[in-house]
Write a protein that holds these residues in place. Structure first.
Motif, PDB file in Angstrom:
ATOM      1  N   ILE A 281      -2.179 -22.724 -14.174  1.00  0.00           N
ATOM      2  CA  ILE A 281      -1.237 -21.817 -13.511  1.00  0.00           C
ATOM      3  C   ILE A 281      -2.014 -20.649 -12.939  1.00  0.00           C
ATOM      4  O   ILE A 281      -2.834 -20.042 -13.625  1.00  0.00           O
ATOM      5  N   ARG A 282      -1.758 -20.325 -11.690  1.00  0.00           N
ATOM      6  CA  ARG A 282      -2.517 -19.281 -10.999  1.00  0.00           C
ATOM      7  C   ARG A 282      -1.710 -17.992 -10.904  1.00  0.00           C
ATOM      8  O   ARG A 282      -0.486 -18.023 -10.790  1.00  0.00           O
ATOM      9  N   ALA A 283      -2.414 -16.850 -10.940  1.00  0.00           N
ATOM     10  CA  ALA A 283      -1.785 -15.538 -10.770  1.00  0.00           C
ATOM     11  C   ALA A 283      -2.610 -14.730  -9.779  1.00  0.00           C
ATOM     12  O   ALA A 283      -3.827 -14.584  -9.948  1.00  0.00           O
ATOM     13  N   ASN A 284      -1.966 -14.228  -8.754  1.00  0.00           N
ATOM     14  CA  ASN A 284      -2.635 -13.450  -7.712  1.00  0.00           C
ATOM     15  C   ASN A 284      -1.752 -12.289  -7.285  1.00  0.00           C
ATOM     16  O   ASN A 284      -0.564 -12.245  -7.619  1.00  0.00           O
ATOM     17  N   ALA A 285      -2.324 -11.362  -6.555  1.00  0.00           N
ATOM     18  CA  ALA A 285      -1.575 -10.213  -6.056  1.00  0.00           C
ATOM     19  C   ALA A 285      -1.790 -10.051  -4.561  1.00  0.00           C
ATOM     20  O   ALA A 285      -2.877 -10.341  -4.040  1.00  0.00           O
ATOM     21  N   VAL A 286      -0.757  -9.591  -3.893  1.00  0.00           N
ATOM     22  CA  VAL A 286      -0.861  -9.166  -2.503  1.00  0.00           C
ATOM     23  C   VAL A 286      -0.799  -7.652  -2.494  1.00  0.00           C
ATOM     24  O   VAL A 286       0.069  -7.053  -3.147  1.00  0.00           O
ATOM     25  N   LEU A 287      -1.733  -7.019  -1.778  1.00  0.00           N
ATOM     26  CA  LEU A 287      -1.794  -5.560  -1.674  1.00  0.00           C
ATOM     27  C   LEU A 287      -1.404  -5.156  -0.260  1.00  0.00           C
ATOM     28  O   LEU A 287      -2.258  -5.074   0.629  1.00  0.00           O
ATOM     29  N   PRO A 288      -0.118  -4.926  -0.007  1.00  0.00           N
ATOM     30  CA  PRO A 288       0.279  -4.504   1.340  1.00  0.00           C
ATOM     31  C   PRO A 288      -0.167  -3.070   1.623  1.00  0.00           C
ATOM     32  O   PRO A 288      -0.212  -2.216   0.731  1.00  0.00           O
ATOM     33  N   GLY A 289      -0.474  -2.834   2.889  1.00  0.00           N
ATOM     34  CA  GLY A 289      -0.615  -1.472   3.373  1.00  0.00           C
ATOM     35  C   GLY A 289       0.766  -0.947   3.728  1.00  0.00           C
ATOM     36  O   GLY A 289       1.771  -1.382   3.154  1.00  0.00           O
ATOM     37  N   PRO A 290       0.875  -0.027   4.671  1.00  0.00           N
ATOM     38  CA  PRO A 290       2.201   0.467   5.067  1.00  0.00           C
ATOM     39  C   PRO A 290       3.005  -0.623   5.769  1.00  0.00           C
ATOM     40  O   PRO A 290       2.586  -1.143   6.802  1.00  0.00           O
ATOM     41  N   ILE A 291       4.128  -0.987   5.184  1.00  0.00           N
ATOM     42  CA  ILE A 291       4.982  -2.050   5.720  1.00  0.00           C
ATOM     43  C   ILE A 291       6.370  -1.483   5.960  1.00  0.00           C
ATOM     44  O   ILE A 291       6.922  -0.762   5.109  1.00  0.00           O
ATOM     45  N   TRP A 292       6.961  -1.828   7.089  1.00  0.00           N
ATOM     46  CA  TRP A 292       8.237  -1.254   7.507  1.00  0.00           C
ATOM     47  C   TRP A 292       9.385  -1.968   6.804  1.00  0.00           C
ATOM     48  O   TRP A 292       9.900  -2.991   7.256  1.00  0.00           O
ATOM     49  N   THR A 293       9.787  -1.415   5.657  1.00  0.00           N
ATOM     50  CA  THR A 293      10.878  -1.970   4.854  1.00  0.00           C
ATOM     51  C   THR A 293      11.886  -0.872   4.538  1.00  0.00           C
ATOM     52  O   THR A 293      11.588   0.325   4.712  1.00  0.00           O
ATOM     53  N   PRO A 294      13.071  -1.219   4.024  1.00  0.00           N
ATOM     54  CA  PRO A 294      14.071  -0.191   3.699  1.00  0.00           C
ATOM     55  C   PRO A 294      13.584   0.859   2.707  1.00  0.00           C
ATOM     56  O   PRO A 294      14.103   1.981   2.691  1.00  0.00           O
ATOM     57  N   LEU A 295      12.609   0.507   1.866  1.00  0.00           N
ATOM     58  CA  LEU A 295      12.100   1.468   0.893  1.00  0.00           C
ATOM     59  C   LEU A 295      11.538   2.719   1.570  1.00  0.00           C
ATOM     60  O   LEU A 295      11.586   3.807   0.993  1.00  0.00           O
ATOM     61  N   ILE A 296      11.039   2.573   2.791  1.00  0.00           N
ATOM     62  CA  ILE A 296      10.370   3.699   3.468  1.00  0.00           C
ATOM     63  C   ILE A 296      11.366   4.795   3.856  1.00  0.00           C
ATOM     64  O   ILE A 296      11.291   5.918   3.351  1.00  0.00           O
ATOM     65  N   PRO A 297      12.343   4.517   4.744  1.00  0.00           N
ATOM     66  CA  PRO A 297      13.287   5.600   5.092  1.00  0.00           C
ATOM     67  C   PRO A 297      14.221   5.970   3.951  1.00  0.00           C
ATOM     68  O   PRO A 297      14.869   7.027   4.004  1.00  0.00           O
ATOM     69  N   ALA A 298      14.309   5.131   2.908  1.00  0.00           N
ATOM     70  CA  ALA A 298      15.204   5.445   1.796  1.00  0.00           C
ATOM     71  C   ALA A 298      14.553   6.343   0.753  1.00  0.00           C
ATOM     72  O   ALA A 298      15.268   6.968  -0.048  1.00  0.00           O
ATOM     73  N   THR A 299      13.204   6.436   0.738  1.00  0.00           N
ATOM     74  CA  THR A 299      12.544   7.175  -0.348  1.00  0.00           C
ATOM     75  C   THR A 299      11.501   8.188   0.109  1.00  0.00           C
ATOM     76  O   THR A 299      11.107   9.046  -0.693  1.00  0.00           O
ATOM     77  N   MET A 300      11.043   8.122   1.351  1.00  0.00           N
ATOM     78  CA  MET A 300       9.934   8.984   1.768  1.00  0.00           C
ATOM     79  C   MET A 300      10.431  10.196   2.565  1.00  0.00           C
ATOM     80  O   MET A 300      11.552  10.210   3.079  1.00  0.00           O
ATOM     81  N   TYR A 301       9.567  11.205   2.669  1.00  0.00           N
ATOM     82  CA  TYR A 301       9.903  12.429   3.390  1.00  0.00           C
ATOM     83  C   TYR A 301       9.979  12.147   4.890  1.00  0.00           C
ATOM     84  O   TYR A 301       9.317  11.237   5.410  1.00  0.00           O
ATOM     85  N   THR A 302      10.779  12.972   5.582  1.00  0.00           N
ATOM     86  CA  THR A 302      11.019  12.767   7.008  1.00  0.00           C
ATOM     87  C   THR A 302       9.725  12.671   7.801  1.00  0.00           C
ATOM     88  O   THR A 302       9.550  11.757   8.623  1.00  0.00           O
ATOM     89  N   GLU A 303       8.790  13.596   7.554  1.00  0.00           N
ATOM     90  CA  GLU A 303       7.549  13.577   8.329  1.00  0.00           C
ATOM     91  C   GLU A 303       6.699  12.344   8.033  1.00  0.00           C
ATOM     92  O   GLU A 303       5.959  11.859   8.889  1.00  0.00           O
ATOM     93  N   GLN A 304       6.811  11.818   6.809  1.00  0.00           N
ATOM     94  CA  GLN A 304       6.079  10.602   6.463  1.00  0.00           C
ATOM     95  C   GLN A 304       6.663   9.392   7.182  1.00  0.00           C
ATOM     96  O   GLN A 304       5.927   8.518   7.623  1.00  0.00           O
ATOM     97  N   VAL A 305       7.977   9.363   7.289  1.00  0.00           N
ATOM     98  CA  VAL A 305       8.634   8.261   7.986  1.00  0.00           C
ATOM     99  C   VAL A 305       8.292   8.293   9.472  1.00  0.00           C
ATOM    100  O   VAL A 305       7.984   7.262  10.085  1.00  0.00           O
ATOM    101  N   GLU A 306       8.332   9.480  10.057  1.00  0.00           N
ATOM    102  CA  GLU A 306       8.088   9.611  11.493  1.00  0.00           C
ATOM    103  C   GLU A 306       6.710   9.083  11.890  1.00  0.00           C
ATOM    104  O   GLU A 306       6.549   8.468  12.936  1.00  0.00           O
ATOM    105  N   GLY A 307       5.704   9.325  11.063  1.00  0.00           N
ATOM    106  CA  GLY A 307       4.344   8.894  11.387  1.00  0.00           C
ATOM    107  C   GLY A 307       3.886   7.697  10.596  1.00  0.00           C
ATOM    108  O   GLY A 307       2.676   7.420  10.530  1.00  0.00           O
ATOM    109  N   PHE A 308       4.817   6.947  10.020  1.00  0.00           N
ATOM    110  CA  PHE A 308       4.474   5.877   9.096  1.00  0.00           C
ATOM    111  C   PHE A 308       3.574   4.824   9.740  1.00  0.00           C
ATOM    112  O   PHE A 308       3.909   4.250  10.774  1.00  0.00           O
ATOM    113  N   GLY A 309       2.430   4.592   9.125  1.00  0.00           N
ATOM    114  CA  GLY A 309       1.485   3.592   9.609  1.00  0.00           C
ATOM    115  C   GLY A 309       0.530   4.066  10.678  1.00  0.00           C
ATOM    116  O   GLY A 309      -0.362   3.323  11.093  1.00  0.00           O
TER     117      GLY A 309
END
Length: 294
Positions: free
Chosen positions: A223-251
């Motif tokens: 049985i294998r176990a691995n991880a994916v390490l995403p960088g900045p990805i445009w998902t609902p978590l971003i505008p729902a949890t981050m500060y306005t200025e972070q969202v505006e310049g995200f990525g």
């Protein structure tokens, strides 16, 4: 909405600036501007997961939805674990079923060990097997300093991001056969912590450590176990949890000049779930748009 795009790929992708308008937590896809791309119109399968069954936590939207769509188009049936975003989950299930595969909707809180065990049992009862476990559900709460981190927020992030993976895998272990695959959604934050995300970043580092251990513990069973390490990805978590200025310049600070779309992560999850990755175990696969993770 920004008209700016970056075209360093097969098709133009939205680039900053983005509207800084927050959306209610935990966030839903249809509340986002611009809308994320989950591969609805672009992902083409080739049977890489034919006959497999996958359980995906946080499967209603964002990365989880993109993975569910890709898995279904590759031939897998999919169990979708999610909190209470029923509209998003039903949309994802519809895409799975449109691909000719079965979808099982499993609402509830993965912070609860009993619910996690039930996720596994219901998946096996419905589909008769379990081949792929994708630990993708996550909570993120920002704080400007140590004093600003509420103990309840710290505990919640560890419960959802880390403890749930243990709960699910403890229940899943008896059902996993040789060739099964475990995939954790970690983050670039595991390697490059963000000051305002002490709890979140440390949970993602914990997932990397868990995967490294699981690769050794379960590797003996095939049985294998691995991880994916995403960088900045445009998902609902971003505008729902981050500060306005972070969202505006995200990525904007990535070499790509933009955030990734969920669809751009799906191929990594397909590869790690497939038999083609039979010798990939304990890997940390970075999908970051060029951000350095070492």
């Amino acid at each position: 909405m920004s008209d700016s795009t970056a075209s360093n790929g097969p098709s133009p992708r939205p680039a900053p600036p983005f509207p800084g308008r927050p959306i209610p937590y935990p966030g839903r896809s249809d509340e986002m501007q611009p809308r994320p791309d989950h591969g609805e119109a672009s992902y083409t399968g080739s049977g890489k997961l034919s006959g497999k069954v996958a359980l995906i936590t946080g499967g209603d939207s964002g990365i989880g939805r993109a993975v569910a769509i890709a898995y279904a188009r590759e031939g897998a049936d999919v169990a979708l674990s999610y909190l209470d975003e029923h509209d998003d989950a039903q949309d994802t299930a519809a895409w799975v079923e449109k691909a000719g595969r079965r979808a099982l909707l499993l609402p509830g809180d993965v912070a609860d060990a009993g619910h996690c065990a039930a996720l596994v049992e219901k998946t096996v009862a419905e589909f008769g097997r379990l081949d792929v476990v994708v630990n993708n559900a996550a909570v993120q709460v920002l704080a400007d300093d140590l004093e600003g981190i509420a103990i309840a927020d710290w505990d919640r992030q560890y419960a959802v991001n880390v403890h749930a993976m243990f709960y699910i895998l403890k229940a899943a272990s008896p059902h996993l056969k040789p060739g099964a695959s475990i995939i954790a959604t970690s983050s670039v934050n595991a390697k490059v912590p963000v000051a305002q995300q002490l709890a979140y970043s440390s949970t993602k580092a914990a997932l990397c450590n868990m995967v490294a251990n699981l690769a050794q513990i379960l590797g003996k069973r095939g049985i294998r176990a691995n991880a994916v390490l995403p960088g900045p990805i445009w998902t609902p978590l971003i505008p729902a949890t981050m500060y306005t200025e972070q969202v505006e310049g995200f990525g904007s600070k990535t070499p790509a000049g933009r955030p990734g779309q969920p669809a751009e992560l799906a191929p990594a999850y397909v590869m790690l779930a497939s038999d083609e990755a039979s010798y990939v175990n304990g890997a940390m696969v970075a999908v970051t748009g060029g951000m350095v993770t070492i």
